[in-house]
Design an enzyme around this catalytic site. Sequence first.
Site, PDB file in Angstrom:
ATOM      1  NE  ARG A   1      42.854  42.387  54.096  1.00  0.00           N
ATOM      2  CZ  ARG A   1      42.337  43.073  53.067  1.00  0.00           C
ATOM      3  NH1 ARG A   1      41.046  43.309  53.003  1.00  0.00           N
ATOM      4  NH2 ARG A   1      43.112  43.517  52.109  1.00  0.00           N
TER       5      ARG A   1
ATOM      6  CG  HIS B   1      47.311  46.859  52.040  1.00  0.00           C
ATOM      7  ND1 HIS B   1      47.449  45.492  51.965  1.00  0.00           N
ATOM      8  CD2 HIS B   1      46.190  47.155  51.311  1.00  0.00           C
ATOM      9  CE1 HIS B   1      46.480  44.991  51.230  1.00  0.00           C
ATOM     10  NE2 HIS B   1      45.706  45.972  50.823  1.00  0.00           N
TER      11      HIS B   1
ATOM     12  CD  GLN C   1      46.582  47.998  46.931  1.00  0.00           C
ATOM     13  OE1 GLN C   1      45.699  47.266  47.325  1.00  0.00           O
ATOM     14  NE2 GLN C   1      46.623  48.432  45.679  1.00  0.00           N
TER      15      GLN C   1
ATOM     16  CG  ASP D   1      42.605  53.877  51.587  1.00  0.00           C
ATOM     17  OD1 ASP D   1      41.689  53.154  51.130  1.00  0.00           O
ATOM     18  OD2 ASP D   1      43.202  53.614  52.656  1.00  0.00           O
TER      19      ASP D   1
ATOM     20  CB  CYS E   1      44.289  50.343  47.753  1.00  0.00           C
ATOM     21  SG  CYS E   1      43.423  51.316  48.997  1.00  0.00           S
TER      22      CYS E   1
ATOM     23  NE  ARG F   1      46.953  43.929  46.233  1.00  0.00           N
ATOM     24  CZ  ARG F   1      46.126  43.752  47.276  1.00  0.00           C
ATOM     25  NH1 ARG F   1      44.948  44.337  47.287  1.00  0.00           N
ATOM     26  NH2 ARG F   1      46.489  43.020  48.320  1.00  0.00           N
TER      27      ARG F   1
HETATM   28  N1  NVA Z   1      42.637  51.855  54.440  1.00  0.00           N
HETATM   29  C1  NVA Z   1      41.790  50.820  53.896  1.00  0.00           C
HETATM   30  C2  NVA Z   1      42.532  50.020  52.860  1.00  0.00           C
HETATM   31  C3  NVA Z   1      41.699  48.976  52.167  1.00  0.00           C
HETATM   32  C4  NVA Z   1      42.468  48.207  51.151  1.00  0.00           C
HETATM   33  C5  NVA Z   1      41.308  49.923  55.026  1.00  0.00           C
HETATM   34  O1  NVA Z   1      42.132  49.572  55.890  1.00  0.00           O
HETATM   35  O2  NVA Z   1      40.129  49.589  55.056  1.00  0.00           O
HETATM   36  N1   CP Z   2      42.873  46.727  48.057  1.00  0.00           N
HETATM   37  C1   CP Z   2      42.488  45.714  48.859  1.00  0.00           C
HETATM   38  O1   CP Z   2      43.213  45.246  49.730  1.00  0.00           O
HETATM   39  O2   CP Z   2      41.249  45.228  48.578  1.00  0.00           O
HETATM   40  P1   CP Z   2      40.456  44.147  49.427  1.00  0.00           P
HETATM   41  O3   CP Z   2      40.099  44.773  50.751  1.00  0.00           O
HETATM   42  O4   CP Z   2      39.226  43.827  48.594  1.00  0.00           O
HETATM   43  O5   CP Z   2      41.319  42.934  49.624  1.00  0.00           O
END
Ligand code: NVA
Ligand code: CP
Length: 333
Positions: free
Chosen positions: A109, A136, A139, A232, A273, A318
């Site tokens: 990540r 993502h 997800q 989101d 998400c 998830r």
């Molecule tokens: N768009 C958000 C998604 C989190 C799961 C981010 O990148 O922080």
């Molecule tokens: N939805 C998601 O990816 O959550 P986290 O950032 O907590 O992993």
Amino acid sequence: MGNIDLKGRDFLKLLDYTPEEIEYLVDLAADLKFMKKKGVLVDKLRGKNIALIFEKTSTRTRCSFEVAAHDLGMGTTYLDPKSSQIGKKESIADTARVLCGMFDGIEYRGFGQEIVEELAHYATVPVWNGLTNEFHPTQMIADLLTIKEELGRIKDVRVVYLGDARYNMANSWMVTCAKMGMHLTLCSNKAYFPDEKLTATCREIAAKTGGSITLTDDPVEGTKNQDVVYTDVWVSMGEPDEAWAERIRDLSPYQVNKAVMERAGKDAIFMHCLPAFHDLKTEIGKEKGEQFGFTELEVTDEVFESSQSVVFKEAENRMHTIKAIMAATMGAF
Ligand code: NVA
Ligand code: CP
């Protein structure tokens, strides 16, 4: 379904997968979920180990990889944003070759999609994208499982995504709807419309699967008669603090509230998400709420807590779907 073999494959973005492979992962996750609920152990990957690289924070994704790996019989090593050499003293190419000597799979990540692609290029074990700025994909498999459970189908489902339509979640929804023959409306301020090249690619795919992608800045038209209402956060991880003021100004008309859900219809489900700013019960929510004078942002607390909201089922999924992705790409089945 019987002839699908994903052993050795990376899982970097859904553009790399066929609709049949995507549906296979969703259905495998449903089977694994059923077995977990029955108490049947599926520890087919005993003796294997995986590395979990997180250059951004996480609750769901990290816990899902750890619990799923444990259920499959594997060991995990978590590398947090600060304590490894990655990117600071050691390149991605070198890191990939070091980790492959010890691990049977690597989750990443972080920031640019090109980083996870490079990691996968140099790694000889499966690499899974746990979120980049652009995509993502884990997800999306969870979201498809949730939609299949709640609505009984994937194809032809109508999804409206409200909010920042240029980032990882909206991009991922475009690819997913195109691949799976779903109808996506991205509803946002025009300044937040997605990359034109990716949109064109997705529309080409959608033309073959019977799906569609519509862009609109009209929150009334865009939210009428939908099966899924999705949103989101307006400021994603890694974005500058200064973004808050402009996002609140530009995206407030795209908040998911009671009026949106009523236009979507009584059978529509609400998905997110997570994490979500639906109240001020978080440090950042409280700080920004006081600064900008809001109590809820991309979704109202009323919708978040309503019977139409399936966000916690989605969060649980998830884990089951990440388990399926690891099991399939590591050749457990
Ligand atoms: N768009 C958000 C998604 C989190 C799961 C981010 O990148 O922080
Ligand atoms: N939805 C998601 O990816 O959550 P986290 O950032 O907590 O992993």
